[in-house]
Design a protein around this motif. Structure first.
Motif, PDB file in Angstrom:
ATOM      1  N   ALA A  55      -9.039 -32.896 -14.745  1.00 36.15           N
ATOM      2  CA  ALA A  55      -9.967 -33.970 -15.106  1.00 36.15           C
ATOM      3  C   ALA A  55      -9.558 -34.613 -16.431  1.00 36.15           C
ATOM      4  CB  ALA A  55     -11.393 -33.434 -15.180  1.00 36.15           C
ATOM      5  N   ALA A  56      -9.171 -33.800 -17.399  1.00 37.79           N
ATOM      6  CA  ALA A  56      -8.757 -34.320 -18.707  1.00 37.79           C
ATOM      7  C   ALA A  56      -7.478 -35.146 -18.589  1.00 37.79           C
ATOM      8  CB  ALA A  56      -8.566 -33.167 -19.691  1.00 37.79           C
ATOM      9  N   ALA A  57      -6.527 -34.680 -17.799  1.00 41.99           N
ATOM     10  CA  ALA A  57      -5.274 -35.421 -17.630  1.00 41.99           C
ATOM     11  C   ALA A  57      -5.524 -36.783 -16.994  1.00 41.99           C
ATOM     12  CB  ALA A  57      -4.289 -34.600 -16.794  1.00 41.99           C
ATOM     13  N   ALA A  58      -6.424 -36.845 -16.016  1.00 41.37           N
ATOM     14  CA  ALA A  58      -6.746 -38.132 -15.379  1.00 41.37           C
ATOM     15  C   ALA A  58      -7.418 -39.066 -16.380  1.00 41.37           C
ATOM     16  CB  ALA A  58      -7.641 -37.918 -14.156  1.00 41.37           C
ATOM     17  N   LEU A  59      -8.332 -38.526 -17.183  1.00 45.30           N
ATOM     18  CA  LEU A  59      -8.985 -39.344 -18.210  1.00 45.30           C
ATOM     19  C   LEU A  59      -7.954 -39.917 -19.174  1.00 45.30           C
ATOM     20  CD1 LEU A  59     -11.319 -40.433 -19.988  1.00 45.30           C
ATOM     21  CD2 LEU A  59     -11.423 -38.148 -21.036  1.00 45.30           C
ATOM     22  N   LEU A  60      -7.069 -39.069 -19.678  1.00 45.95           N
ATOM     23  CA  LEU A  60      -6.093 -39.516 -20.674  1.00 45.95           C
ATOM     24  C   LEU A  60      -5.049 -40.467 -20.093  1.00 45.95           C
ATOM     25  CD1 LEU A  60      -5.668 -36.197 -22.660  1.00 45.95           C
ATOM     26  CD2 LEU A  60      -6.792 -38.303 -23.432  1.00 45.95           C
ATOM     27  N   ALA A  61      -4.787 -40.373 -18.807  1.00 46.71           N
ATOM     28  CA  ALA A  61      -3.862 -41.330 -18.174  1.00 46.71           C
ATOM     29  C   ALA A  61      -4.450 -42.737 -18.209  1.00 46.71           C
ATOM     30  CB  ALA A  61      -3.569 -40.904 -16.738  1.00 46.71           C
ATOM     31  N   GLU A  62      -5.772 -42.833 -18.126  1.00 47.52           N
ATOM     32  CA  GLU A  62      -6.447 -44.125 -18.180  1.00 47.52           C
ATOM     33  C   GLU A  62      -6.812 -44.534 -19.597  1.00 47.52           C
ATOM     34  OE1 GLU A  62      -9.771 -44.546 -15.574  1.00 47.52           O
ATOM     35  OE2 GLU A  62      -8.675 -43.765 -13.847  1.00 47.52           O
ATOM     36  N   ASN A  63      -7.112 -43.559 -20.444  1.00 48.91           N
ATOM     37  CA  ASN A  63      -7.602 -43.839 -21.797  1.00 48.91           C
ATOM     38  C   ASN A  63      -7.074 -42.770 -22.757  1.00 48.91           C
ATOM     39  OD1 ASN A  63      -9.006 -44.335 -24.141  1.00 48.91           O
ATOM     40  ND2 ASN A  63     -11.043 -44.069 -23.260  1.00 48.91           N
ATOM     41  N   PRO A  64      -5.922 -42.992 -23.391  1.00 46.36           N
ATOM     42  CA  PRO A  64      -5.352 -41.974 -24.267  1.00 46.36           C
ATOM     43  C   PRO A  64      -6.094 -41.794 -25.593  1.00 46.36           C
ATOM     44  CG  PRO A  64      -3.925 -43.895 -24.179  1.00 46.36           C
ATOM     45  CD  PRO A  64      -5.027 -44.136 -23.204  1.00 46.36           C
ATOM     46  N   SER A  65      -7.081 -42.628 -25.861  1.00 47.33           N
ATOM     47  CA  SER A  65      -7.873 -42.515 -27.092  1.00 47.33           C
ATOM     48  C   SER A  65      -9.370 -42.485 -26.782  1.00 47.33           C
ATOM     49  CB  SER A  65      -7.567 -43.685 -28.030  1.00 47.33           C
ATOM     50  OG  SER A  65      -6.228 -43.705 -28.406  1.00 47.33           O
ATOM     51  N   PRO A  66      -9.805 -41.518 -25.991  1.00 47.32           N
ATOM     52  CA  PRO A  66     -11.223 -41.518 -25.624  1.00 47.32           C
ATOM     53  C   PRO A  66     -12.120 -41.116 -26.796  1.00 47.32           C
ATOM     54  CG  PRO A  66     -10.208 -39.516 -24.835  1.00 47.32           C
ATOM     55  CD  PRO A  66      -9.106 -40.371 -25.423  1.00 47.32           C
ATOM     56  N   SER A  67     -13.286 -41.708 -26.845  1.00 49.63           N
ATOM     57  CA  SER A  67     -14.299 -41.294 -27.825  1.00 49.63           C
ATOM     58  C   SER A  67     -14.965 -40.024 -27.292  1.00 49.63           C
ATOM     59  CB  SER A  67     -15.346 -42.390 -27.986  1.00 49.63           C
ATOM     60  OG  SER A  67     -16.082 -42.539 -26.778  1.00 49.63           O
ATOM     61  N   ASP A  68     -15.761 -39.383 -28.125  1.00 53.54           N
ATOM     62  CA  ASP A  68     -16.524 -38.228 -27.659  1.00 53.54           C
ATOM     63  C   ASP A  68     -17.420 -38.620 -26.487  1.00 53.54           C
ATOM     64  OD1 ASP A  68     -15.361 -36.584 -29.546  1.00 53.54           O
ATOM     65  OD2 ASP A  68     -17.105 -36.553 -30.887  1.00 53.54           O
ATOM     66  N   GLU A  69     -18.009 -39.807 -26.565  1.00 55.88           N
ATOM     67  CA  GLU A  69     -18.865 -40.282 -25.480  1.00 55.88           C
ATOM     68  C   GLU A  69     -18.067 -40.486 -24.193  1.00 55.88           C
ATOM     69  OE1 GLU A  69     -21.560 -44.165 -24.355  1.00 55.88           O
ATOM     70  OE2 GLU A  69     -21.460 -43.576 -26.462  1.00 55.88           O
ATOM     71  N   ASP A  70     -16.840 -41.030 -24.313  1.00 57.67           N
ATOM     72  CA  ASP A  70     -15.977 -41.206 -23.141  1.00 57.67           C
ATOM     73  C   ASP A  70     -15.687 -39.855 -22.492  1.00 57.67           C
ATOM     74  OD1 ASP A  70     -15.754 -43.976 -23.644  1.00 57.67           O
ATOM     75  OD2 ASP A  70     -13.889 -43.707 -24.796  1.00 57.67           O
ATOM     76  N   ILE A  71     -15.382 -38.869 -23.322  1.00 57.40           N
ATOM     77  CA  ILE A  71     -15.082 -37.529 -22.811  1.00 57.40           C
ATOM     78  C   ILE A  71     -16.303 -36.945 -22.116  1.00 57.40           C
ATOM     79  CG2 ILE A  71     -14.510 -35.154 -23.479  1.00 57.40           C
ATOM     80  CD1 ILE A  71     -12.773 -36.422 -25.748  1.00 57.40           C
ATOM     81  N   ASP A  72     -17.453 -37.047 -22.754  1.00 61.95           N
ATOM     82  CA  ASP A  72     -18.672 -36.494 -22.165  1.00 61.95           C
ATOM     83  C   ASP A  72     -19.017 -37.168 -20.839  1.00 61.95           C
ATOM     84  OD1 ASP A  72     -18.798 -34.885 -24.398  1.00 61.95           O
ATOM     85  OD2 ASP A  72     -20.433 -35.998 -25.350  1.00 61.95           O
ATOM     86  N   THR A  73     -18.723 -38.453 -20.733  1.00 57.61           N
ATOM     87  CA  THR A  73     -19.005 -39.189 -19.504  1.00 57.61           C
ATOM     88  C   THR A  73     -18.024 -38.822 -18.399  1.00 57.61           C
ATOM     89  OG1 THR A  73     -19.952 -41.040 -20.741  1.00 57.61           O
ATOM     90  CG2 THR A  73     -19.197 -41.510 -18.497  1.00 57.61           C
TER      91      THR A  73
END
Length: 155
Positions: A106-124
């Protein structure tokens, strides 16, 4: 017969079309890194990438992924050196470890789309359940991996 790409290789399986991808991966193809947790696509232990998207595969019928590109925890890197895996180790994220393969996917997919996520982005984006409660370390590891991935992209 259902054919798809698994960790960069073409595979075909002859199973009932309603069989969840999780059980095809584990029972038919011997890839046991993807875990069974709840069986209702709620906990995230079964997360894999389907065409690059984090997908919970415990309820995903195999006939729905024909010709898709599937990546499991075994295929995310060849030597456990993906930026997320490295950050996970450095931040000492795992305790029991059961949820970790799904969490990493899940984290790898998030970072592929957004390499600078905020805490809120991560929580979402990261709704996987960790029974040990390592969420602060998960968040720290995701931020660290994102920084590593951005540095690697600029070289």
């Amino acid at each position: 017969m259902v054919s798809f790409e698994l960790n960069g290789r073409a595979v075909s399986v002859d199973v009932d079309g309603e069989t969840p991808l999780l059980w095809v991966l584990r029972d038919e193809l011997g890839l046991t890194g993807t875990k069974f947790g709840c069986g209702a696509a709620q906990c995230g232990a079964c997360t894999v990438h389907v065409n690059g998207q984090a997908t919970r595969c415990c309820v995903l019928p195999i006939d729905s992924i024909a010709d898709a590109k599937i990546t499991t925890i075994e295929g995310i890197s060849t030597h456990t050196d993906h930026a997320v895996q490295t950050a996970w180790i450095e931040a000492q994220v795992p305790q029991c470890g059961y949820c970790q393969s799904g969490m990493i996917m899940a984290a790898a997919a998030l970072l592929a789309e957004n390499p600078s996520p905020s805490d809120e982005d991560i929580d979402t984006a990261i709704t996987n359940i960790c029974r040990c409660g390592t969420y602060p370390r998960v968040r720290a590891a995701i931020h660290a991996a994102g920084k590593t991935m951005k540095v690697g992209a600029t070289k």
